[in-house]
Design a protein around this motif. Structure first.
Motif, mmCIF file in Angstrom:
data_model
loop_
_atom_site.group_PDB
_atom_site.id
_atom_site.type_symbol
_atom_site.label_atom_id
_atom_site.label_comp_id
_atom_site.label_asym_id
_atom_site.label_seq_id
_atom_site.Cartn_x
_atom_site.Cartn_y
_atom_site.Cartn_z
ATOM 1 N N MET A 63 0.842 -1.200 0.000
ATOM 2 C CA MET A 63 0.000 0.000 0.000
ATOM 3 C C MET A 63 0.877 1.250 0.000
ATOM 4 O O MET A 63 1.756 1.399 0.842
ATOM 5 C CB MET A 63 -0.935 0.004 1.215
ATOM 6 C CG MET A 63 -1.858 1.200 1.254
ATOM 7 S SD MET A 63 -3.220 1.100 2.480
ATOM 8 C CE MET A 63 -2.361 0.952 4.008
ATOM 9 N N LEU A 64 0.647 2.137 -0.953
ATOM 10 C CA LEU A 64 1.318 3.430 -1.014
ATOM 11 C C LEU A 64 0.572 4.357 -0.061
ATOM 12 O O LEU A 64 -0.640 4.531 -0.179
ATOM 13 C CB LEU A 64 1.293 3.990 -2.436
ATOM 14 C CG LEU A 64 1.911 5.368 -2.626
ATOM 15 C CD1 LEU A 64 3.402 5.356 -2.268
ATOM 16 C CD2 LEU A 64 1.722 5.830 -4.058
ATOM 17 N N LEU A 65 1.307 4.931 0.891
ATOM 18 C CA LEU A 65 0.669 5.707 1.951
ATOM 19 C C LEU A 65 0.477 7.174 1.594
ATOM 20 O O LEU A 65 1.361 7.805 1.024
ATOM 21 C CB LEU A 65 1.503 5.628 3.231
ATOM 22 C CG LEU A 65 1.630 4.261 3.855
ATOM 23 C CD1 LEU A 65 2.561 4.324 5.053
ATOM 24 C CD2 LEU A 65 0.271 3.737 4.271
ATOM 25 N N TYR A 66 -0.659 7.674 1.974
ATOM 26 C CA TYR A 66 -0.909 9.110 1.970
ATOM 27 C C TYR A 66 -0.492 9.675 3.323
ATOM 28 O O TYR A 66 0.171 10.706 3.402
ATOM 29 C CB TYR A 66 -2.390 9.402 1.699
ATOM 30 C CG TYR A 66 -2.736 10.855 1.885
ATOM 31 C CD1 TYR A 66 -2.326 11.796 0.948
ATOM 32 C CD2 TYR A 66 -3.436 11.287 2.999
ATOM 33 C CE1 TYR A 66 -2.612 13.140 1.128
ATOM 34 C CE2 TYR A 66 -3.729 12.631 3.187
ATOM 35 C CZ TYR A 66 -3.317 13.549 2.243
ATOM 36 O OH TYR A 66 -3.592 14.872 2.428
ATOM 37 N N SER A 67 -0.885 8.981 4.401
ATOM 38 C CA SER A 67 -0.565 9.473 5.736
ATOM 39 C C SER A 67 -0.731 8.375 6.778
ATOM 40 O O SER A 67 -1.324 7.340 6.519
ATOM 41 C CB SER A 67 -1.478 10.640 6.114
ATOM 42 O OG SER A 67 -2.809 10.180 6.290
ATOM 43 N N LEU A 68 -0.204 8.680 7.950
ATOM 44 C CA LEU A 68 -0.488 7.917 9.161
ATOM 45 C C LEU A 68 -1.206 8.900 10.068
ATOM 46 O O LEU A 68 -0.646 9.923 10.457
ATOM 47 C CB LEU A 68 0.790 7.397 9.815
ATOM 48 C CG LEU A 68 0.646 6.728 11.195
ATOM 49 C CD1 LEU A 68 -0.383 5.608 11.161
ATOM 50 C CD2 LEU A 68 1.986 6.221 11.690
ATOM 51 N N SER A 69 -2.472 8.621 10.363
ATOM 52 C CA SER A 69 -3.309 9.551 11.115
ATOM 53 C C SER A 69 -3.726 8.939 12.434
ATOM 54 O O SER A 69 -4.007 7.745 12.514
ATOM 55 C CB SER A 69 -4.580 9.894 10.327
ATOM 56 O OG SER A 69 -4.247 10.465 9.088
ATOM 57 N N GLU A 70 -3.772 9.775 13.461
ATOM 58 C CA GLU A 70 -4.322 9.345 14.736
ATOM 59 C C GLU A 70 -5.778 9.778 14.788
ATOM 60 O O GLU A 70 -6.110 10.922 14.474
ATOM 61 C CB GLU A 70 -3.562 9.945 15.918
ATOM 62 C CG GLU A 70 -4.097 9.450 17.240
ATOM 63 C CD GLU A 70 -3.294 9.871 18.452
ATOM 64 O OE1 GLU A 70 -3.795 9.632 19.578
ATOM 65 O OE2 GLU A 70 -2.186 10.415 18.294
ATOM 66 N N MET A 71 -6.632 8.840 15.191
ATOM 67 C CA MET A 71 -8.054 9.095 15.305
ATOM 68 C C MET A 71 -8.448 8.999 16.773
ATOM 69 O O MET A 71 -7.736 8.399 17.568
ATOM 70 C CB MET A 71 -8.838 8.063 14.473
ATOM 71 C CG MET A 71 -8.357 7.931 13.034
ATOM 72 S SD MET A 71 -8.450 9.445 12.086
ATOM 73 C CE MET A 71 -10.186 9.459 11.714
ATOM 74 N N GLN A 72 -9.586 9.568 17.120
ATOM 75 C CA GLN A 72 -10.039 9.501 18.504
ATOM 76 C C GLN A 72 -10.287 8.052 18.914
ATOM 77 O O GLN A 72 -10.798 7.261 18.124
ATOM 78 C CB GLN A 72 -11.318 10.311 18.689
ATOM 79 C CG GLN A 72 -11.080 11.795 18.605
ATOM 80 C CD GLN A 72 -12.334 12.597 18.875
ATOM 81 O OE1 GLN A 72 -13.417 12.055 19.092
ATOM 82 N NE2 GLN A 72 -12.204 13.905 18.862
ATOM 83 N N ALA A 73 -9.921 7.735 20.146
ATOM 84 C CA ALA A 73 -10.136 6.389 20.686
ATOM 85 C C ALA A 73 -10.338 6.520 22.185
ATOM 86 O O ALA A 73 -10.021 7.547 22.789
ATOM 87 C CB ALA A 73 -8.934 5.497 20.391
#
Length: 105
Positions: A63-73
């Protein structure tokens, strides 16, 4: 897979070189998950997630990445979503864990 709704987004995380990088492999051992990425520069980066609660994925290798994002958890966990650069790609990877660190070579 978590949707990237604006209300759920916390921040982009990681180092700039992983954006536009490619996931090489994912391994899970006990409460640790490791995601190895070839960065845009060609360097290899290992993202190690500690205290994993959940890993959701579908063929993330390549997978070619756009981003690594943190989401609410729900605390103390953090949710990390690897977003594909290709909107038509059905590959995905999401890791819910306590924390992460990056080793670069």
């Amino acid at each position: 897979m978590t949707s990237m709704g604006e209300a759920d987004f916390v921040a982009y995380v990681g180092i700039p070189d992983i954006h536009d990088g490619t996931i090489l492999r994912v391994s899970i051992k006990g409460s640790t998950a490791e995601v190895v990425i070839e960065g845009y520069s060609g360097c290899e980066h290992s993202i190690v997630f500690q205290g994993i609660r959940k890993v959701e994925m579908k063929e993330p290798e390549g997978m070619l990445l756009y981003s690594l994002s943190e989401m609410q958890a729900e605390a103390p966990f953090r949710e990390f979503v690897f977003t594909s650069n290709n909107e038509d790609d059905d590959k995905y990877l999401s890791v819910t864990a306590v924390d992460f660190r990056i080793r670069s070579s």
